[in-house]
Design a protein around this motif. Sequence first.
Motif, short mmCIF file in Angstrom:
data_model
loop_
_atom_site.label_atom_id
_atom_site.label_comp_id
_atom_site.label_asym_id
_atom_site.label_seq_id
_atom_site.Cartn_x
_atom_site.Cartn_y
_atom_site.Cartn_z
N VAL A 193 0.83 -1.20 0.00
CA VAL A 193 0.00 0.00 0.00
C VAL A 193 0.87 1.25 0.00
O VAL A 193 2.03 1.23 0.39
CB VAL A 193 -0.95 0.04 1.22
CG1 VAL A 193 -1.94 -1.10 1.16
CG2 VAL A 193 -0.16 0.03 2.53
N ARG A 194 0.31 2.35 -0.46
CA ARG A 194 0.98 3.65 -0.40
C ARG A 194 1.05 4.11 1.04
O ARG A 194 0.22 3.73 1.88
CB ARG A 194 0.23 4.67 -1.24
CG ARG A 194 0.07 4.30 -2.71
CD ARG A 194 -0.78 5.33 -3.44
NE ARG A 194 -0.93 5.02 -4.86
CZ ARG A 194 -1.92 4.31 -5.38
NH1 ARG A 194 -2.86 3.81 -4.58
NH2 ARG A 194 -1.97 4.07 -6.68
N GLU A 197 -2.08 5.65 2.21
CA GLU A 197 -3.12 4.66 2.44
C GLU A 197 -2.93 3.97 3.79
O GLU A 197 -3.89 3.73 4.52
CB GLU A 197 -3.13 3.64 1.31
CG GLU A 197 -3.52 4.24 -0.05
CD GLU A 197 -3.30 3.29 -1.21
OE1 GLU A 197 -3.86 3.54 -2.30
OE2 GLU A 197 -2.57 2.30 -1.04
N GLY A 217 -7.97 4.16 -1.89
CA GLY A 217 -6.85 4.62 -2.69
C GLY A 217 -7.15 5.91 -3.44
O GLY A 217 -8.06 6.67 -3.09
N LYS A 218 -6.36 6.16 -4.47
CA LYS A 218 -6.51 7.38 -5.26
C LYS A 218 -7.88 7.42 -5.92
O LYS A 218 -8.42 6.41 -6.34
CB LYS A 218 -5.41 7.44 -6.32
CG LYS A 218 -4.02 7.72 -5.77
CD LYS A 218 -3.02 7.89 -6.90
CE LYS A 218 -1.64 8.27 -6.37
NZ LYS A 218 -0.66 8.46 -7.47
N GLY A 313 -3.54 -1.12 -6.70
CA GLY A 313 -4.54 -0.09 -6.92
C GLY A 313 -4.23 0.79 -8.11
O GLY A 313 -4.65 1.96 -8.15
#
Length: 342
Positions: A193-194, A197, A217-218, A313
Amino acid sequence: MTGGARTTRATHEALPPAMREAVDDFADHLARVRNRSAHTVRAYVGDLVSLLDHAVRMGCSEPSELDLTVLRSWLARQRTVGAARTSLARRAAAARTFSAWAHRTGVLSTDVAAPLSSPRAHRDLPTVLRADQAAALVEAAGQSPAPVRPADPTGSTDDTPGDAVPPTVPPGDPDPVRLRDRVLLELLYGTGVRVSEACGLDVADIDHGRRVVRVLGKGGRERSVPYGVPAQRAIDDWLRSGRPAVAVPGSGDALLLGTRGGRLNPTTARRIVAGYAESLGLPRVSPHGLRHSAATHLLEGGADLRAVQELLGHSSLGSTQIYTHVSVERLRAAYRQAHPRA
């Protein structure tokens, strides 16, 4: 406000009224209809203001007077002043997005930017840790005290809800900071994950029974990402012995907390990752580097490219395909090092 933001605002205010109105309506469309992030809206609006300012200098007074010649002149000017290929590609994309919206809403009689081409952005291969290096980094929080990390130059530590103080750990009790760090590292590498996130997760986003985490997410897109047994153990330890020690009434439902009880912010998370990597003598790595590493190791282990796209994602498969290049480069390096005919 940054210098760039002040410049954009001043330029925006100097535009003719019809152009200012178009900028404001386009920004509202990006934020409310397209659900783009505040960062994306700022970037696109900055690009549009720059484009319209250039159009004014070429004699335009209304958005309807834009044409392909103005757009190409603007991009050529950007290249002349030294804009990078990635910046030029983004600005061309912003122009195409605005033009398509303006045509749909009647601001432009035609989609003037439709034939506009943009330079192919050069994509550097991301820094990727070896599997053993990534494992050592993730496990570091469970084996040694948290490394001392440099202070945030802004003076901020965490997004704190009040005047809570860092927890006092009784002798023999687990250090909640190390428990928190272990969860952060396990999630960043174990799920890919980012960092935004991970920091945005709530306790309710963890499905312990199925071992999946719900990620926003985005673009507001939600996805479910599986995690492994080591991450589950780290989460259990944190929720049982770590989070209660640092939580304050204003902590809300945030999964990861700073030492003063607020939701852990991405800047602090980046310092945590960098601190552990430095303490182990590993290459400089960021949370996004762990995301790169997770994707590369998945593909090297035989995972399907589209499955990795879903896990990360990515809205486009092209964003995921860069990791196939990483794997090929690693294969080339191993070949050059080991094969007698290399």
